[in-house]
Design a protein around this motif. Structure first.
Motif, mmCIF file in Angstrom:
data_model
loop_
_atom_site.group_PDB
_atom_site.id
_atom_site.type_symbol
_atom_site.label_atom_id
_atom_site.label_comp_id
_atom_site.label_asym_id
_atom_site.label_seq_id
_atom_site.Cartn_x
_atom_site.Cartn_y
_atom_site.Cartn_z
ATOM 1 N N ARG A 33 0.834 -1.209 0.000
ATOM 2 C CA ARG A 33 0.000 0.000 0.000
ATOM 3 C C ARG A 33 0.865 1.254 0.000
ATOM 4 N N TRP A 36 2.405 1.683 -3.486
ATOM 5 C CA TRP A 36 1.322 2.097 -4.369
ATOM 6 C C TRP A 36 1.034 3.582 -4.180
ATOM 7 N N PHE A 37 0.959 4.016 -2.926
ATOM 8 C CA PHE A 37 0.705 5.422 -2.620
ATOM 9 C C PHE A 37 1.820 6.320 -3.147
ATOM 10 N N LEU A 39 3.903 5.829 -5.591
ATOM 11 C CA LEU A 39 3.856 5.873 -7.051
ATOM 12 C C LEU A 39 2.832 6.893 -7.538
ATOM 13 N N PHE A 40 1.604 6.793 -7.042
ATOM 14 C CA PHE A 40 0.561 7.686 -7.527
ATOM 15 C C PHE A 40 0.678 9.103 -6.974
ATOM 16 N N ALA A 41 1.195 9.262 -5.759
ATOM 17 C CA ALA A 41 1.411 10.606 -5.215
ATOM 18 C C ALA A 41 2.497 11.330 -6.009
ATOM 19 N N ILE A 43 3.245 10.832 -9.165
ATOM 20 C CA ILE A 43 2.664 11.182 -10.467
ATOM 21 C C ILE A 43 1.758 12.410 -10.321
ATOM 22 N N LYS A 44 0.947 12.425 -9.269
ATOM 23 C CA LYS A 44 0.009 13.530 -9.061
ATOM 24 C C LYS A 44 0.737 14.842 -8.767
ATOM 25 N N TRP A 46 3.750 15.730 -9.672
ATOM 26 C CA TRP A 46 4.859 15.938 -10.607
ATOM 27 C C TRP A 46 5.074 17.417 -10.949
#
Length: 52
Positions: A33, A36-37, A39-41, A43-44, A46
């Motif tokens: 988790r 996963w967090f 990675l997406f944080a 990207i968001k 960036w």
């Protein structure tokens, strides 16, 4: 030192707080988790500038 590198990717205060909470938990699913967090944080956040 690792937190400084992570915080260069996760730039919002709420994202950093969530990272601290997830990093403190133990277990295999907690680690998944957390990754996963991150990675997406990353990207968001960036295109955001660091607010330190």
């Amino acid at each position: 030192m690792l937190k400084n590198k992570i915080f260069s990717l996760i730039k919002t205060e709420c994202g950093r707080a969530k990272y601290e909470m997830l990093a403190s938990k133990k277990g295999i699913f907690s680690r998944i988790r957390l990754y996963w967090f991150v990675l997406f944080a990353a990207i968001k956040d960036w295109n955001l500038t660091v607010e330190d």
